[in-house]
Design a protein around this motif. Sequence first.
Motif, mmCIF file in Angstrom:
data_model
loop_
_atom_site.group_PDB
_atom_site.id
_atom_site.type_symbol
_atom_site.label_atom_id
_atom_site.label_comp_id
_atom_site.label_asym_id
_atom_site.label_seq_id
_atom_site.Cartn_x
_atom_site.Cartn_y
_atom_site.Cartn_z
ATOM 1 N N ALA A 99 20.259 40.210 34.454
ATOM 2 C CA ALA A 99 21.031 39.696 35.597
ATOM 3 C C ALA A 99 21.868 40.776 36.263
ATOM 4 O O ALA A 99 22.641 40.487 37.188
ATOM 5 C CB ALA A 99 21.935 38.553 35.138
ATOM 6 N N TYR A 100 21.725 42.021 35.796
ATOM 7 C CA TYR A 100 22.492 43.129 36.384
ATOM 8 C C TYR A 100 21.948 43.452 37.776
ATOM 9 O O TYR A 100 20.744 43.458 37.996
ATOM 10 C CB TYR A 100 22.382 44.350 35.482
ATOM 11 N N PRO A 101 22.814 43.748 38.767
ATOM 12 C CA PRO A 101 24.290 43.717 38.704
ATOM 13 C C PRO A 101 24.817 42.304 38.938
ATOM 14 O O PRO A 101 24.230 41.523 39.694
ATOM 15 C CB PRO A 101 24.677 44.651 39.850
ATOM 16 N N LEU A 102 25.923 42.006 38.307
ATOM 17 C CA LEU A 102 26.545 40.691 38.461
ATOM 18 C C LEU A 102 27.529 40.722 39.619
ATOM 19 O O LEU A 102 28.443 41.528 39.645
ATOM 20 C CB LEU A 102 27.282 40.300 37.174
ATOM 21 N N THR A 103 27.326 39.836 40.577
ATOM 22 C CA THR A 103 28.224 39.738 41.731
ATOM 23 C C THR A 103 28.975 38.410 41.672
ATOM 24 O O THR A 103 28.542 37.460 40.995
ATOM 25 C CB THR A 103 27.445 39.820 43.045
ATOM 26 N N ALA A 104 30.082 38.327 42.389
ATOM 27 C CA ALA A 104 30.922 37.129 42.353
ATOM 28 C C ALA A 104 30.173 35.904 42.877
ATOM 29 O O ALA A 104 30.291 34.811 42.315
ATOM 30 C CB ALA A 104 32.200 37.362 43.152
ATOM 31 N N ASP A 105 29.407 36.063 43.974
ATOM 32 C CA ASP A 105 28.700 34.909 44.527
ATOM 33 C C ASP A 105 27.612 34.418 43.580
ATOM 34 O O ASP A 105 27.406 33.204 43.420
ATOM 35 C CB ASP A 105 28.124 35.227 45.911
ATOM 36 N N LYS A 106 26.907 35.349 42.906
ATOM 37 C CA LYS A 106 25.891 34.947 41.936
ATOM 38 C C LYS A 106 26.524 34.200 40.767
ATOM 39 O O LYS A 106 25.998 33.175 40.302
ATOM 40 C CB LYS A 106 25.159 36.192 41.418
ATOM 41 N N TYR A 107 27.656 34.707 40.306
ATOM 42 C CA TYR A 107 28.339 34.102 39.156
ATOM 43 C C TYR A 107 28.819 32.688 39.489
ATOM 44 O O TYR A 107 28.634 31.751 38.699
ATOM 45 C CB TYR A 107 29.516 34.988 38.746
ATOM 46 N N ILE A 108 29.417 32.528 40.651
ATOM 47 C CA ILE A 108 29.880 31.193 41.065
ATOM 48 C C ILE A 108 28.693 30.253 41.261
ATOM 49 O O ILE A 108 28.783 29.052 40.954
ATOM 50 C CB ILE A 108 30.738 31.291 42.337
ATOM 51 N N ASP A 109 27.562 30.756 41.732
ATOM 52 C CA ASP A 109 26.357 29.929 41.861
ATOM 53 C C ASP A 109 25.911 29.400 40.503
ATOM 54 O O ASP A 109 25.483 28.245 40.391
ATOM 55 C CB ASP A 109 25.222 30.734 42.506
ATOM 56 N N TRP A 110 26.006 30.246 39.464
ATOM 57 C CA TRP A 110 25.654 29.780 38.122
ATOM 58 C C TRP A 110 26.541 28.615 37.700
ATOM 59 O O TRP A 110 26.061 27.634 37.138
ATOM 60 C CB TRP A 110 25.814 30.917 37.107
ATOM 61 N N ILE A 111 27.841 28.752 37.970
ATOM 62 C CA ILE A 111 28.783 27.686 37.604
ATOM 63 C C ILE A 111 28.515 26.423 38.412
ATOM 64 O O ILE A 111 28.504 25.300 37.886
ATOM 65 C CB ILE A 111 30.236 28.169 37.798
ATOM 66 N N ALA A 112 28.275 26.584 39.721
ATOM 67 C CA ALA A 112 28.020 25.427 40.588
ATOM 68 C C ALA A 112 26.735 24.692 40.200
ATOM 69 O O ALA A 112 26.605 23.484 40.425
ATOM 70 C CB ALA A 112 27.953 25.872 42.042
ATOM 71 N N PHE A 155 37.152 32.248 28.622
ATOM 72 C CA PHE A 155 38.182 32.851 27.788
ATOM 73 C C PHE A 155 37.782 34.285 27.444
ATOM 74 O O PHE A 155 36.664 34.525 26.978
ATOM 75 C CB PHE A 155 38.370 32.060 26.490
ATOM 76 N N MET A 156 38.703 35.237 27.659
ATOM 77 C CA MET A 156 38.405 36.649 27.381
ATOM 78 C C MET A 156 39.685 37.450 27.263
ATOM 79 O O MET A 156 40.757 37.004 27.681
ATOM 80 C CB MET A 156 37.525 37.223 28.491
ATOM 81 N N ASN A 157 39.574 38.645 26.683
ATOM 82 C CA ASN A 157 40.708 39.564 26.619
ATOM 83 C C ASN A 157 41.000 40.112 28.002
ATOM 84 O O ASN A 157 40.070 40.412 28.769
ATOM 85 C CB ASN A 157 40.400 40.724 25.674
ATOM 86 N N LEU A 158 42.289 40.273 28.332
ATOM 87 C CA LEU A 158 42.633 40.840 29.635
ATOM 88 C C LEU A 158 42.142 42.278 29.751
ATOM 89 O O LEU A 158 41.829 42.738 30.859
ATOM 90 C CB LEU A 158 44.147 40.773 29.865
ATOM 91 N N GLU A 159 42.028 42.968 28.616
ATOM 92 C CA GLU A 159 41.586 44.359 28.686
ATOM 93 C C GLU A 159 40.090 44.480 29.007
ATOM 94 O O GLU A 159 39.564 45.594 29.128
ATOM 95 C CB GLU A 159 41.938 45.116 27.411
ATOM 96 N N SER A 182 31.456 33.473 29.608
ATOM 97 C CA SER A 182 32.571 34.385 29.314
ATOM 98 C C SER A 182 32.053 35.768 28.950
ATOM 99 O O SER A 182 32.555 36.792 29.433
ATOM 100 C CB SER A 182 33.425 33.834 28.166
ATOM 101 N N ASP A 183 31.040 35.809 28.087
ATOM 102 C CA ASP A 183 30.506 37.090 27.633
ATOM 103 C C ASP A 183 29.731 37.817 28.723
ATOM 104 O O ASP A 183 29.566 39.050 28.652
ATOM 105 C CB ASP A 183 29.620 36.885 26.406
ATOM 106 N N ASP A 184 29.230 37.080 29.728
ATOM 107 C CA ASP A 184 28.584 37.741 30.866
ATOM 108 C C ASP A 184 29.550 38.713 31.536
ATOM 109 O O ASP A 184 29.147 39.777 32.021
ATOM 110 C CB ASP A 184 28.118 36.699 31.893
ATOM 111 N N ILE A 185 30.826 38.340 31.566
ATOM 112 C CA ILE A 185 31.849 39.224 32.152
ATOM 113 C C ILE A 185 32.319 40.247 31.121
ATOM 114 O O ILE A 185 32.381 41.453 31.389
ATOM 115 C CB ILE A 185 33.042 38.406 32.678
ATOM 116 N N GLN A 221 35.531 47.090 30.502
ATOM 117 C CA GLN A 221 34.723 47.342 31.705
ATOM 118 C C GLN A 221 35.582 48.209 32.627
ATOM 119 O O GLN A 221 36.582 47.732 33.165
ATOM 120 C CB GLN A 221 34.351 46.025 32.407
ATOM 121 N N SER A 222 35.219 49.468 32.775
ATOM 122 C CA SER A 222 36.074 50.399 33.508
ATOM 123 C C SER A 222 36.142 50.067 34.994
ATOM 124 O O SER A 222 35.280 49.365 35.542
ATOM 125 C CB SER A 222 35.561 51.832 33.323
ATOM 126 N N ARG A 223 37.168 50.593 35.624
ATOM 127 C CA ARG A 223 37.403 50.317 37.049
ATOM 128 C C ARG A 223 36.188 50.665 37.906
ATOM 129 O O ARG A 223 35.866 49.953 38.857
ATOM 130 C CB ARG A 223 38.631 51.099 37.521
#
Length: 467
Positions: free
Chosen positions: A215-228, A240-244, A201-204, A250-252
């Motif tokens: 681990a910078y930069p964090l990409t979606a495929d790398k992140y999902i690989d960690w979970i898998a 779990f995290m704040n929507l903000e 959660s805190d990685d995001i 994390q700015s746009r």
Amino acid sequence: MKAICFYFQIHQPFRLKRYRFFDIGNDHYYYDDFANDDIVSRIARNSYIPAAESLLRMIDESKGAFRCAISVTGTALEQFEHYVPEFIDLLKRLAETGKCEFLAETYAHSLSSLADPEEFAAQVKAHDDKIEQLFGVKPKVLRNTELIYCDEMAPHIYSMGYKGVITEGAKHILGWKSPNYVYAAATQPKLKLLLKNSKLSDDISFRFSNPEWDAYPLTADKYIDWIASTPADEQIINLFMNLETFGEMQSRDTGIFQFLEALPRFARERGIDFWTPSEAVQKLKAVGELSVMHPISWADEARDTSAWLGNKLQQEAFDKLYSVAERVRLCDDRRLKQDWNYLQASDHFFYMATKHFADGAVHSHFSPYDTPFQAFTNYMNVLADFIVRVEEQYPLTIDNEELNSLLTTIRNQEREIEQLNKEVSSMRQNLEHYNEEHLLRQKQTETAEKPAPAKKKPGRKPAAKKA
């Protein structure tokens, strides 16, 4: 099968204006409307609105495979209704998809669960009613303020009708255990616990845009690989995290929205599902009981409640506030009860935290005050005026024993009225049943007494004429 359970928190307090000692007794309006409007509108524009639009696209483009949960406080909803009603419309659209679950929590994001079980239950019910009124859904899983939870709360939470509660996967509680399972509460085994995976959660939330992170930069495929790559028997990854986090923390321009929207595609490729908290509680069995003897939260390294109650300033303000809880519940003054709600927000106590002020970063981002002592002084001035108004309703000269006696009398009267209402309802049903039976018997009697119609005698056939 492995699944991700995403939960996003949305909260905004009613911030207090600068309230001087000489305002006590003269000014009963406590809020900084300009600051509230400015902050809520800015965060909605930068974060809440684009994040909700991203979630809607993710649900649509995945044909409902992407699912998530949102917990939004009553005080935030009130401000959205006033300042950014278009965000309420987006939340309604998310609710209508059936793929976004709305969680239960305290209406005012309060710490009532640590001080007053009756107030805690009342606030959660008020929040449920607000969610049902706006979005047409009734929460099934509880998320307490700041993920605060302990064993003592579990039976109470279960008695309120919730089958699951989400909280922090604190290392000092888990020990060698993993947060990636469903656990049962030690004091109420029928209540299931979903634990936040803090690292992922805190990685995001905190590390996503940090160029010094290994681990910078964090990409979606790398992140999902960690979970898998987590052990196959670990079935649920709770993020779990704040929507903000998205657009504010994390700015746009960091690419956070593109990262978020790419997650379902890579998850599908790796055979990973998305579940809501209710689905996780329903589908997965608890692997064992988890005991949490002292309250935990998702704040700081300690994962305890010291962010809000860790120093004497906070404790004095907290004790003073809840010392009048029973009196506030007795009164019928709508404005007084509204102020009571707003003054319970945990933010007011967080602003008084001296340990956060020491490191500067967290405190300066969230607090509107220069120092914790300013936060304490301002809050206590407001609280002093509030207590004067409470005393006008129920004087503080009434000691607690006398007040408890009065409360007992009132509650007994309420129970007697409730019992009498039940008896009246039962008598009405019996009377209706009696009337129906009486009418039926009357019809049967009238039918039996009515003379049967006379039968016609068969006529003789005319004799045939002789030729």
